[in-house]
Design a protein around this motif. Structure first.
Motif, PDB file in Angstrom:
ATOM      1  N   ALA A   1       5.385  13.010 -13.813  1.00 17.10           N
ATOM      2  CA  ALA A   1       4.570  13.972 -13.059  1.00 17.10           C
ATOM      3  C   ALA A   1       5.413  15.415 -12.810  1.00 17.10           C
ATOM      4  CB  ALA A   1       3.858  13.406 -11.924  1.00 17.10           C
ATOM      5  N   TYR A   2       4.711  16.403 -12.747  1.00 11.08           N
ATOM      6  CA  TYR A   2       5.362  17.653 -12.398  1.00 11.08           C
ATOM      7  C   TYR A   2       5.608  17.628 -10.852  1.00 11.08           C
ATOM      8  CZ  TYR A   2       6.299  22.538 -13.176  1.00 11.08           C
ATOM      9  OH  TYR A   2       7.114  23.714 -13.203  1.00 11.08           O
ATOM     10  N   GLY A   3       6.918  18.082 -10.785  1.00 12.98           N
ATOM     11  CA  GLY A   3       7.308  17.999  -9.395  1.00 12.98           C
ATOM     12  C   GLY A   3       8.573  18.736  -9.176  1.00 12.98           C
ATOM     13  N   PRO A   4       9.344  18.940  -8.214  1.00 10.72           N
ATOM     14  CA  PRO A   4      10.535  19.755  -8.246  1.00 10.72           C
ATOM     15  C   PRO A   4      11.682  19.328  -8.976  1.00 10.72           C
ATOM     16  CG  PRO A   4       9.457  19.332  -5.845  1.00 10.72           C
ATOM     17  CD  PRO A   4       8.776  18.380  -6.835  1.00 10.72           C
ATOM     18  N   VAL A   5      11.916  18.047  -9.141  1.00 17.20           N
ATOM     19  CA  VAL A   5      13.024  17.753  -9.931  1.00 17.20           C
ATOM     20  C   VAL A   5      12.654  17.986 -11.506  1.00 17.20           C
ATOM     21  CG1 VAL A   5      14.454  15.576 -10.898  1.00 17.20           C
ATOM     22  CG2 VAL A   5      13.980  16.208  -8.445  1.00 17.20           C
ATOM     23  N   ALA A   6      11.415  17.483 -11.810  1.00 16.81           N
ATOM     24  CA  ALA A   6      10.952  17.610 -13.221  1.00 16.81           C
ATOM     25  C   ALA A   6      11.035  19.092 -13.417  1.00 16.81           C
ATOM     26  CB  ALA A   6       9.474  17.114 -13.416  1.00 16.81           C
ATOM     27  N   ARG A   7      10.584  19.817 -12.500  1.00 18.62           N
ATOM     28  CA  ARG A   7      10.521  21.639 -12.998  1.00 18.62           C
ATOM     29  C   ARG A   7      11.885  21.999 -13.073  1.00 18.62           C
ATOM     30  NH1 ARG A   7      10.745  25.956  -9.811  1.00 18.62           N
ATOM     31  NH2 ARG A   7       9.601  28.003 -10.428  1.00 18.62           N
ATOM     32  N   THR A   8      12.869  21.459 -12.133  1.00 16.62           N
ATOM     33  CA  THR A   8      14.138  22.082 -12.063  1.00 16.62           C
ATOM     34  C   THR A   8      14.949  21.845 -13.818  1.00 16.62           C
ATOM     35  OG1 THR A   8      14.482  21.823  -9.961  1.00 16.62           O
ATOM     36  CG2 THR A   8      16.664  21.746 -11.517  1.00 16.62           C
ATOM     37  N   VAL A   9      14.653  20.336 -14.255  1.00 19.48           N
ATOM     38  CA  VAL A   9      15.358  20.193 -15.411  1.00 19.48           C
ATOM     39  C   VAL A   9      14.408  21.095 -16.677  1.00 19.48           C
ATOM     40  CG1 VAL A   9      15.426  18.298 -17.043  1.00 19.48           C
ATOM     41  CG2 VAL A   9      15.706  17.741 -14.573  1.00 19.48           C
TER      42      VAL A   9
ATOM     43  N   ILE B   1       2.985  14.131 -26.549  1.00 18.95           N
ATOM     44  CA  ILE B   1       3.931  13.840 -25.823  1.00 18.95           C
ATOM     45  C   ILE B   1       4.475  14.799 -24.940  1.00 18.95           C
ATOM     46  CG2 ILE B   1       5.537  13.516 -27.406  1.00 18.95           C
ATOM     47  CD1 ILE B   1       6.456  10.679 -26.243  1.00 18.95           C
ATOM     48  N   CYS B   2       4.769  14.740 -23.872  1.00 21.96           N
ATOM     49  CA  CYS B   2       5.631  15.880 -22.992  1.00 21.96           C
ATOM     50  C   CYS B   2       6.657  15.197 -21.976  1.00 21.96           C
ATOM     51  CB  CYS B   2       4.501  16.772 -22.525  1.00 21.96           C
ATOM     52  SG  CYS B   2       3.476  15.979 -21.314  1.00 21.96           S
ATOM     53  N   TRP B   3       7.324  16.002 -21.445  1.00 16.80           N
ATOM     54  CA  TRP B   3       8.164  15.436 -20.405  1.00 16.80           C
ATOM     55  C   TRP B   3       7.718  15.404 -19.082  1.00 16.80           C
ATOM     56  CZ3 TRP B   3      11.997  13.517 -17.858  1.00 16.80           C
ATOM     57  CH2 TRP B   3      12.328  13.958 -16.763  1.00 16.80           C
ATOM     58  N   ALA B   4       6.652  16.396 -18.760  1.00 15.73           N
ATOM     59  CA  ALA B   4       6.266  16.273 -17.453  1.00 15.73           C
ATOM     60  C   ALA B   4       4.674  16.861 -17.605  1.00 15.73           C
ATOM     61  CB  ALA B   4       6.777  17.149 -16.455  1.00 15.73           C
ATOM     62  N   ARG B   5       3.829  16.553 -16.771  1.00 17.73           N
ATOM     63  CA  ARG B   5       2.466  16.960 -16.791  1.00 17.73           C
ATOM     64  C   ARG B   5       2.059  17.200 -15.135  1.00 17.73           C
ATOM     65  NH1 ARG B   5      -2.295  13.486 -18.351  1.00 17.73           N
ATOM     66  NH2 ARG B   5      -3.451  15.128 -17.066  1.00 17.73           N
ATOM     67  N   VAL B   6       1.209  18.393 -14.936  1.00 17.49           N
ATOM     68  CA  VAL B   6       0.773  18.592 -13.738  1.00 17.49           C
ATOM     69  C   VAL B   6      -0.433  17.465 -13.507  1.00 17.49           C
ATOM     70  CG1 VAL B   6      -0.394  20.252 -12.443  1.00 17.49           C
ATOM     71  CG2 VAL B   6       1.310  21.146 -13.837  1.00 17.49           C
ATOM     72  N   ILE B   7      -0.339  16.747 -12.572  1.00 14.46           N
ATOM     73  CA  ILE B   7      -1.441  15.682 -11.900  1.00 14.46           C
ATOM     74  C   ILE B   7      -2.442  16.747 -11.404  1.00 14.46           C
ATOM     75  CG2 ILE B   7      -2.058  13.766 -10.870  1.00 14.46           C
ATOM     76  CD1 ILE B   7      -0.318  13.458 -13.696  1.00 14.46           C
ATOM     77  N   ARG B   8      -2.069  17.503 -10.142  1.00 14.28           N
ATOM     78  CA  ARG B   8      -2.955  18.264  -9.442  1.00 14.28           C
ATOM     79  C   ARG B   8      -2.544  19.697  -9.408  1.00 14.28           C
ATOM     80  NH1 ARG B   8      -2.262  13.896  -6.140  1.00 14.28           N
ATOM     81  NH2 ARG B   8      -0.828  15.184  -4.941  1.00 14.28           N
ATOM     82  N   ASP B   9      -3.465  20.632  -9.890  1.00 14.30           N
ATOM     83  CA  ASP B   9      -3.055  22.052  -9.729  1.00 14.30           C
ATOM     84  C   ASP B   9      -3.104  22.592  -8.316  1.00 14.30           C
ATOM     85  OD1 ASP B   9      -4.232  24.839 -11.627  1.00 14.30           O
ATOM     86  OD2 ASP B   9      -2.454  24.508 -10.335  1.00 14.30           O
TER      87      ASP B   9
END
Length: 247
Positions: free
Chosen positions: A88-96, A238-246
């Protein structure tokens, strides 16, 4: 001779690890191996999997029927057959993701691909892996397409073919953040096209579309629709991260 070669290889690896130790893909802390996260960053990642919507992979709070779709997919059927994200998209996923996209750290693509590969275990032998393309102007500024780097790494990990230039972005598009659904659709209209070589390759074969981050889905949906028109047997994303809630 073989034993000596293995010993030399081991010694070289130890020397490289001493001079350039493997580091966490997010915070840079030294780790015990390449393409890994430190304990703190690992624990901050929200890995996605079952139970989830059979089509888009949206996580469910509790186990349901294995073939159940979420309300969004039932209300507006996506043009793809299956979407899965590693986290899920979050701070660590976003940083990478930002390190790969803007910090000129192409080696991060291998790290992301290794975590994404668990969702690609059931790929058909004749499946082709295709990245979401960037417009050539953006590639000239950035130097590479981050999705293409991930796609190439996934191809190596899965033993499937990667077709990196069969799908092209033929017109530049503005940032979609903040746009409504209709505005996004207008912005993306006519943005992608399959090349003649790509059409010959995609026809009748499963296609795995690769992206780094899935947000609104506008880009991936248009790409999937174009691939379907080109004759793909099915289109998975397929993707690395996805936004669960905007938020």
């Amino acid at each position: 001779m073989a034993a000596a070669a293995r010993g030399l290889s081991w010694a070289l690896r130890r020397a490289v690890d001493y001079a350039l130790p493997p580091r966490c893909g997010a915070c840079g802390t030294v780790t015990d191996g390449p393409h890994r996260f430190c304990v703190a960053c690992w624990q901050s990642l929200h890995f996605l999997g079952e139970p989830c919507c059979v089509r888009c992979g949206f996580p469910f709070d509790f186990a349901r029927d294995a073939e159940e779709e979420c309300g969004a997919c039932l209300a507006d059927r996506p043009p793809f057959d299956r979407l899965r994200a590693a986290v899920a998209y979050g701070p660590v996923a976003r940083t990478v993701a930002l390190k790969l996209k803007y910090a000129r750290r192409p080696g991060v693509a291998e790290t992301l691909a290794r975590f994404m590969a668990r969702h690609a275990r059931d790929l058909a032998p004749d499946a082709v892996i295709v990245p979401v393309p960037l417009h050539r102007w953006r590639i000239w500024r950035r130097g590479y397409n981050q999705s293409a780097l991930i796609a190439a790494a996934l191809a190596r990990l899965t033993g499937r073919a990667a077709v990196l230039d069969g799908l092209r972005r033929v017109k530049p598009t503005p940032p979609l953040r903040g746009m409504g659904r209709n505005a996004r659709a207008r912005a993306m209209r006519g943005a992608f096209a399959v090349t003649p070589e790509g059409k010959a390759c995609f026809a009748g074969r499963p296609v795995l579309l690769v992206d780094d981050v899935y947000t609104s889905g506008a880009t991936a949906r248009v790409c999937a629709a174009v691939l379907n028109r080109a004759g793909a047997a099915r289109v998975d994303i397929i993707c690395w991260a996805r936004v669960i809630r905007d938020d």
